[in-house]
Design a protein around this motif. Structure first.
Motif, PDB file in Angstrom:
ATOM      1  N   TYR A 108      38.588  41.709  30.024  1.00  0.00           N
ATOM      2  CA  TYR A 108      39.100  42.624  29.794  1.00  0.00           C
ATOM      3  C   TYR A 108      37.866  43.944  30.671  1.00  0.00           C
ATOM      4  O   TYR A 108      38.766  45.497  31.216  1.00  0.00           O
ATOM      5  CB  TYR A 108      39.888  43.139  29.504  1.00  0.00           C
ATOM      6  N   GLU A 109      36.745  44.084  30.434  1.00  0.00           N
ATOM      7  CA  GLU A 109      36.156  44.830  30.850  1.00  0.00           C
ATOM      8  C   GLU A 109      35.601  44.880  32.192  1.00  0.00           C
ATOM      9  O   GLU A 109      35.612  45.765  32.675  1.00  0.00           O
ATOM     10  CB  GLU A 109      34.873  44.448  29.798  1.00  0.00           C
ATOM     11  N   GLN A 110      35.863  44.221  32.540  1.00  0.00           N
ATOM     12  CA  GLN A 110      35.456  43.854  34.348  1.00  0.00           C
ATOM     13  C   GLN A 110      36.584  43.382  35.195  1.00  0.00           C
ATOM     14  O   GLN A 110      36.945  42.029  35.336  1.00  0.00           O
ATOM     15  CB  GLN A 110      34.004  42.520  34.360  1.00  0.00           C
ATOM     16  N   PRO A 111      37.385  44.208  35.743  1.00  0.00           N
ATOM     17  CA  PRO A 111      38.274  43.834  36.136  1.00  0.00           C
ATOM     18  C   PRO A 111      38.376  42.797  37.508  1.00  0.00           C
ATOM     19  O   PRO A 111      39.223  42.213  37.820  1.00  0.00           O
ATOM     20  CB  PRO A 111      39.055  44.960  36.808  1.00  0.00           C
ATOM     21  N   TRP A 112      36.772  42.967  37.788  1.00  0.00           N
ATOM     22  CA  TRP A 112      36.927  41.656  39.244  1.00  0.00           C
ATOM     23  C   TRP A 112      36.769  40.585  38.928  1.00  0.00           C
ATOM     24  O   TRP A 112      37.335  39.160  38.992  1.00  0.00           O
ATOM     25  CB  TRP A 112      35.583  41.974  39.893  1.00  0.00           C
ATOM     26  N   ILE A 113      36.818  40.067  37.271  1.00  0.00           N
ATOM     27  CA  ILE A 113      36.711  38.599  36.798  1.00  0.00           C
ATOM     28  C   ILE A 113      37.493  38.254  36.602  1.00  0.00           C
ATOM     29  O   ILE A 113      38.248  37.479  36.782  1.00  0.00           O
ATOM     30  CB  ILE A 113      35.827  38.868  35.774  1.00  0.00           C
ATOM     31  N   LEU A 114      38.597  39.176  35.986  1.00  0.00           N
ATOM     32  CA  LEU A 114      40.014  38.523  35.417  1.00  0.00           C
ATOM     33  C   LEU A 114      40.417  38.962  37.418  1.00  0.00           C
ATOM     34  O   LEU A 114      41.645  37.797  37.271  1.00  0.00           O
ATOM     35  CB  LEU A 114      41.118  39.969  35.046  1.00  0.00           C
ATOM     36  N   SER A 115      41.185  39.113  37.772  1.00  0.00           N
ATOM     37  CA  SER A 115      40.863  39.270  39.464  1.00  0.00           C
ATOM     38  C   SER A 115      40.720  38.151  40.374  1.00  0.00           C
ATOM     39  O   SER A 115      41.728  37.553  40.701  1.00  0.00           O
ATOM     40  CB  SER A 115      41.552  40.707  40.316  1.00  0.00           C
TER      41      SER A 115
END
Length: 161
Positions: A108-115
């Motif tokens: 959740y700290e790095q939005p690119w990982i979740l997307s």
């Protein structure tokens, strides 16, 4: 129960065992060093994208031949290869990607990982479950491959920033 189906259940169960705690914010400790997890993550990407690239080429060649026996054989081979190379690569990508995300603050700290995880999941489930049933129409493989390429581009764009 057929062996490919059992293998698919095992891969999804293992991936879920890592993804569910990660989505809940639970940090899973790394089993190996950071470099080993990075290498395993890259091996998964090579298996995953390499198989899909080669499948597009050989599938096109089989369709071009218009030989029904060759087309049936290629679809059977692609199904087998999807189960082992794509599912195995997907597991390596997900498991090691989640473990590598922990030092960056988690999913959740790095939005690119979740997307990237969401796009990858959306593209992989149809591919592993029923893509080859629809391969005669040609619609699912193209959509699935484009979604995977988009997911890969998200990762590359983030790494180059």
């Amino acid at each position: 129960m057929p062996r490919p189906f059992l293998y698919q259940i095992i891969v999804y169960s293992l991936a879920s065992a890592i993804l569910i705690p990660a989505f809940l914010g639970i940090t899973i400790p790394m089993v190996f060093s950071h470099q080993v997890h990075k290498a395993l993550h890259l091996l998964g990407v090579i298996l995953f994208l390499g198989h899909n690239t080669v499948s597009l080429f050989w599938g096109g060649q089989a369709n071009r031949s218009k030989d029904p026996a060759l087309i049936r054989f290629s679809i059977k081979t692609f199904t087998w290869a999807d189960l082992y190379f794509t599912a195995g690569g997907l597991f390596l990508i997900l498991a090691n990607g989640v473990l590598l995300a922990a030092p960056l603050g988690g999913l959740y700290e790095q939005p690119w990982i979740l997307s990237t995880l969401i796009v990858l999941g959306l593209s992989s489930v149809p591919l592993l479950v029923s893509c080859h049933r629809k391969s005669a129409s040609g619609s699912w493989p193209a959509v699935s491959t484009m979604t995977k390429l988009y997911s890969r581009e998200l990762s590359i764009v983030r790494c180059s920033i």
